[in-house]
Design a protein around this motif. Structure first.
Motif, PDB file in Angstrom:
ATOM      1  N   MET A   1       0.846  -1.189   0.000  1.00 51.36           N
ATOM      2  CA  MET A   1       0.000   0.000   0.000  1.00 51.36           C
ATOM      3  C   MET A   1       0.870   1.223   0.000  1.00 51.36           C
ATOM      4  SD  MET A   1      -2.765   1.190   2.858  1.00 51.36           S
ATOM      5  CE  MET A   1      -3.589   2.764   2.708  1.00 51.36           C
ATOM      6  N   LYS A   2       0.652   2.171  -0.917  1.00 50.07           N
ATOM      7  CA  LYS A   2       1.445   3.384  -0.960  1.00 50.07           C
ATOM      8  C   LYS A   2       0.888   4.402   0.021  1.00 50.07           C
ATOM      9  CE  LYS A   2       3.067   2.990  -5.678  1.00 50.07           C
ATOM     10  NZ  LYS A   2       3.200   3.643  -6.980  1.00 50.07           N
ATOM     11  N   ILE A   3       1.752   5.001   0.806  1.00 51.87           N
ATOM     12  CA  ILE A   3       1.356   6.029   1.757  1.00 51.87           C
ATOM     13  C   ILE A   3       2.198   7.248   1.468  1.00 51.87           C
ATOM     14  CG2 ILE A   3       1.133   6.664   4.177  1.00 51.87           C
ATOM     15  CD1 ILE A   3       1.005   3.707   4.830  1.00 51.87           C
ATOM     16  N   ARG A   4       1.592   8.316   0.969  1.00 51.15           N
ATOM     17  CA  ARG A   4       2.333   9.519   0.621  1.00 51.15           C
ATOM     18  C   ARG A   4       2.411  10.424   1.834  1.00 51.15           C
ATOM     19  NH1 ARG A   4       5.281   8.154  -3.563  1.00 51.15           N
ATOM     20  NH2 ARG A   4       4.046   7.234  -5.214  1.00 51.15           N
ATOM     21  N   ALA A   5       3.449  10.273   2.606  1.00 50.16           N
ATOM     22  CA  ALA A   5       3.620  11.067   3.812  1.00 50.16           C
ATOM     23  C   ALA A   5       5.093  11.189   4.104  1.00 50.16           C
ATOM     24  CB  ALA A   5       2.892  10.423   4.989  1.00 50.16           C
ATOM     25  N   LEU A   6       5.476  12.306   4.727  1.00 49.09           N
ATOM     26  CA  LEU A   6       6.882  12.511   5.046  1.00 49.09           C
ATOM     27  C   LEU A   6       7.210  12.082   6.463  1.00 49.09           C
ATOM     28  CD1 LEU A   6       7.616  15.949   3.377  1.00 49.09           C
ATOM     29  CD2 LEU A   6       8.242  13.686   2.579  1.00 49.09           C
ATOM     30  N   THR A  67      15.168 -16.335  -7.037  1.00 48.33           N
ATOM     31  CA  THR A  67      14.420 -16.767  -8.212  1.00 48.33           C
ATOM     32  C   THR A  67      12.927 -16.685  -7.922  1.00 48.33           C
ATOM     33  OG1 THR A  67      16.190 -18.280  -8.868  1.00 48.33           O
ATOM     34  CG2 THR A  67      14.011 -18.668  -9.820  1.00 48.33           C
ATOM     35  N   VAL A  68      12.183 -16.072  -8.835  1.00 51.18           N
ATOM     36  CA  VAL A  68      10.743 -15.900  -8.672  1.00 51.18           C
ATOM     37  C   VAL A  68      10.027 -17.227  -8.947  1.00 51.18           C
ATOM     38  CG1 VAL A  68       8.683 -14.710  -9.516  1.00 51.18           C
ATOM     39  CG2 VAL A  68      10.855 -13.468  -9.280  1.00 51.18           C
ATOM     40  N   ILE A  69       9.206 -17.650  -8.001  1.00 49.03           N
ATOM     41  CA  ILE A  69       8.456 -18.893  -8.138  1.00 49.03           C
ATOM     42  C   ILE A  69       7.116 -18.630  -8.824  1.00 49.03           C
ATOM     43  CG2 ILE A  69       7.375 -20.810  -6.897  1.00 49.03           C
ATOM     44  CD1 ILE A  69       9.485 -20.342  -4.684  1.00 49.03           C
ATOM     45  N   ARG A  70       6.369 -17.646  -8.308  1.00 50.29           N
ATOM     46  CA  ARG A  70       5.076 -17.309  -8.906  1.00 50.29           C
ATOM     47  C   ARG A  70       4.597 -15.960  -8.363  1.00 50.29           C
ATOM     48  NH1 ARG A  70       3.868 -21.155  -4.986  1.00 50.29           N
ATOM     49  NH2 ARG A  70       2.431 -20.455  -3.344  1.00 50.29           N
ATOM     50  N   LYS A  71       3.609 -15.406  -9.080  1.00 55.73           N
ATOM     51  CA  LYS A  71       2.944 -14.194  -8.597  1.00 55.73           C
ATOM     52  C   LYS A  71       1.860 -14.601  -7.602  1.00 55.73           C
ATOM     53  CE  LYS A  71       1.622 -10.980 -11.554  1.00 55.73           C
ATOM     54  NZ  LYS A  71       0.764 -10.295 -12.565  1.00 55.73           N
ATOM     55  N   THR A  72       1.787 -13.872  -6.473  1.00 54.82           N
ATOM     56  CA  THR A  72       0.814 -14.225  -5.449  1.00 54.82           C
ATOM     57  C   THR A  72      -0.264 -13.168  -5.255  1.00 54.82           C
ATOM     58  OG1 THR A  72       2.206 -13.260  -3.706  1.00 54.82           O
ATOM     59  CG2 THR A  72       2.507 -15.611  -4.188  1.00 54.82           C
ATOM     60  N   GLY A  73      -0.096 -11.982  -5.848  1.00 60.29           N
ATOM     61  CA  GLY A  73      -1.099 -10.945  -5.669  1.00 60.29           C
ATOM     62  C   GLY A  73      -0.831  -9.745  -6.546  1.00 60.29           C
ATOM     63  N   GLU A  74      -1.865  -8.896  -6.668  1.00 62.55           N
ATOM     64  CA  GLU A  74      -1.746  -7.694  -7.495  1.00 62.55           C
ATOM     65  C   GLU A  74      -2.869  -6.738  -7.106  1.00 62.55           C
ATOM     66  OE1 GLU A  74      -0.617  -8.004 -11.776  1.00 62.55           O
ATOM     67  OE2 GLU A  74      -2.698  -7.333 -12.071  1.00 62.55           O
ATOM     68  N   GLN A  75      -2.527  -5.464  -6.867  1.00 67.22           N
ATOM     69  CA  GLN A  75      -3.535  -4.482  -6.488  1.00 67.22           C
ATOM     70  C   GLN A  75      -3.218  -3.135  -7.124  1.00 67.22           C
ATOM     71  OE1 GLN A  75      -1.419  -5.465  -3.649  1.00 67.22           O
ATOM     72  NE2 GLN A  75      -2.416  -7.477  -3.760  1.00 67.22           N
ATOM     73  N   HIS A  76      -4.278  -2.430  -7.540  1.00 68.46           N
ATOM     74  CA  HIS A  76      -4.110  -1.045  -7.945  1.00 68.46           C
ATOM     75  C   HIS A  76      -4.062  -0.187  -6.685  1.00 68.46           C
ATOM     76  CE1 HIS A  76      -5.467  -2.504 -11.919  1.00 68.46           C
ATOM     77  NE2 HIS A  76      -4.739  -1.504 -12.355  1.00 68.46           N
ATOM     78  N   THR A  77      -3.202   0.819  -6.693  1.00 65.43           N
ATOM     79  CA  THR A  77      -3.029   1.661  -5.511  1.00 65.43           C
ATOM     80  C   THR A  77      -3.626   3.044  -5.689  1.00 65.43           C
ATOM     81  OG1 THR A  77      -0.860   2.428  -6.270  1.00 65.43           O
ATOM     82  CG2 THR A  77      -0.916   0.442  -4.906  1.00 65.43           C
ATOM     83  N   GLY A  78      -4.214   3.316  -6.838  1.00 70.15           N
ATOM     84  CA  GLY A  78      -4.824   4.617  -7.083  1.00 70.15           C
ATOM     85  C   GLY A  78      -5.460   4.642  -8.453  1.00 70.15           C
ATOM     86  N   GLY A  79      -6.030   5.789  -8.812  1.00 72.80           N
ATOM     87  CA  GLY A  79      -6.717   5.904 -10.075  1.00 72.80           C
ATOM     88  C   GLY A  79      -5.824   6.216 -11.251  1.00 72.80           C
ATOM     89  N   ASN A  80      -4.527   6.308 -11.010  1.00 74.12           N
ATOM     90  CA  ASN A  80      -3.600   6.689 -12.084  1.00 74.12           C
ATOM     91  C   ASN A  80      -2.879   5.490 -12.696  1.00 74.12           C
ATOM     92  OD1 ASN A  80      -2.060   6.052  -9.912  1.00 74.12           O
ATOM     93  ND2 ASN A  80      -0.793   7.896  -9.947  1.00 74.12           N
ATOM     94  N   GLN A  86       2.865  -8.803  -5.997  1.00 76.94           N
ATOM     95  CA  GLN A  86       3.572  -9.609  -5.010  1.00 76.94           C
ATOM     96  C   GLN A  86       4.050 -10.907  -5.657  1.00 76.94           C
ATOM     97  OE1 GLN A  86       0.120  -8.441  -3.909  1.00 76.94           O
ATOM     98  NE2 GLN A  86       1.397  -6.602  -3.798  1.00 76.94           N
ATOM     99  N   TRP A  87       5.296 -11.287  -5.304  1.00 74.20           N
ATOM    100  CA  TRP A  87       5.942 -12.449  -5.901  1.00 74.20           C
ATOM    101  C   TRP A  87       6.529 -13.333  -4.814  1.00 74.20           C
ATOM    102  CZ3 TRP A  87       5.379 -12.210 -11.174  1.00 74.20           C
ATOM    103  CH2 TRP A  87       5.126 -10.951 -11.718  1.00 74.20           C
ATOM    104  N   LEU A  88       6.345 -14.638  -4.960  1.00 71.40           N
ATOM    105  CA  LEU A  88       6.994 -15.593  -4.061  1.00 71.40           C
ATOM    106  C   LEU A  88       8.387 -15.859  -4.614  1.00 71.40           C
ATOM    107  CD1 LEU A  88       6.297 -17.229  -1.507  1.00 71.40           C
ATOM    108  CD2 LEU A  88       5.784 -19.169  -3.022  1.00 71.40           C
ATOM    109  N   VAL A  89       9.407 -15.601  -3.799  1.00 78.99           N
ATOM    110  CA  VAL A  89      10.802 -15.660  -4.263  1.00 78.99           C
ATOM    111  C   VAL A  89      11.614 -16.595  -3.375  1.00 78.99           C
ATOM    112  CG1 VAL A  89      12.918 -14.311  -4.607  1.00 78.99           C
ATOM    113  CG2 VAL A  89      10.689 -13.323  -5.202  1.00 78.99           C
ATOM    114  N   ASP A 111      -0.262   0.046 -14.833  1.00 75.62           N
ATOM    115  CA  ASP A 111      -1.200  -0.655 -15.708  1.00 75.62           C
ATOM    116  C   ASP A 111      -1.765   0.359 -16.702  1.00 75.62           C
ATOM    117  OD1 ASP A 111      -3.061  -2.242 -16.890  1.00 75.62           O
ATOM    118  OD2 ASP A 111      -4.219  -2.664 -15.089  1.00 75.62           O
ATOM    119  N   GLN A 112      -1.352   0.250 -17.963  1.00 70.51           N
ATOM    120  CA  GLN A 112      -1.798   1.184 -18.990  1.00 70.51           C
ATOM    121  C   GLN A 112      -2.473   0.415 -20.126  1.00 70.51           C
ATOM    122  OE1 GLN A 112       1.544   3.549 -20.230  1.00 70.51           O
ATOM    123  NE2 GLN A 112       1.747   4.579 -18.268  1.00 70.51           N
TER     124      GLN A 112
END
Length: 206
Positions: A1-6, A67-80, A86-89, A111-112
């Motif tokens: 999750m992206k958190i835009r904070a300083l 070495t990457v075994i497989r993809k375990t997840g994927e999420q959009h973090t915003g409207g842009n 996420q990858w199992l390594v 994702d475009q």
């Protein structure tokens, strides 16, 4: 999750002090080693200059080959179109830190129009392929977060194979194996200069 904070937690601030980082170039974090006991950082940390391998090594809590075994997840973090994957390594060589076994690694992409595009300068992560990952551990969620852009994910054809790096870092990687390159970077790790103070010569030498 992206958190835009300083703002950073006291724990995160201690880590920044330990490696002598200043708050300039963004790094998304919110991570954890799979078997626990890691560092919790739940903010969008900002490091100085990550243009050289030794700066990346200094800024990272862990640098490892896996070495990457497989993809375990994927999420959009915003409207842009920002995308986290996420990858199992399977870790086979820790250059810095004590990463070992099988862990979850989080990377960022865009994702475009249905096409997944890695961060600028970073290779596309694919199951069955090997990479060097640089970044930090945390406690929640249960994963390892890489630096964004070209700093956190590096393609590999094997530890003892010639480094396949392309782009701005290629001159520093040529004539070296992947293992030689990153062993040298960790051995010579040093914080990068403040972005405003960095010179063209500093970024291109070495």
């Amino acid at each position: 999750m992206k958190i835009r904070a300083l703002a950073v937690s006291l724990t995160a601030a201690a880590v920044l002090a330990a490696v002598g980082l200043s708050l300039h170039a963004a790094m998304d974090t919110d991570v954890q080693v799979e078997d626990g006991g890691g560092l919790r950082i739940s903010e969008d940390l900002q490091a100085a200059d990550l243009s050289r391998d030794e700066y990346v090594a200094a800024a990272s809590q862990h640098v490892f080959h896996g070495t990457v075994i497989r993809k375990t997840g994927e999420q959009h973090t915003g409207g842009n179109g920002d995308l986290e994957q996420q990858w199992l390594v399977e870790v086979d060589r820790a250059f810095k830190g004590d990463a070992r076994g099988t862990i979850t690694v989080n990377t960022t992409a865009t994702d475009q129009d249905g096409d997944i595009i890695p961060d600028p300068g970073a290779p596309a992560v694919e199951p069955g392929k090997s990479y060097v990952f640089a970044g930090m551990w945390g406690e929640d969620p249960d994963r390892y977060e890489t630096y964004g852009g070209a700093a956190g994910v590096h393609a590999s054809n094997g530890l003892t194979q010639p480094d396949p790096e392309t782009g701005p870092r290629a001159d520093r990687a040529k004539h070296h194996t992947v293992e030689q390159r990153w062993s040298w970077a960790v051995e010579h790790a040093r914080p990068g200069p403040d972005t405003d103070a960095a010179t063209e010569d500093d970024n291109q030498s070495g």
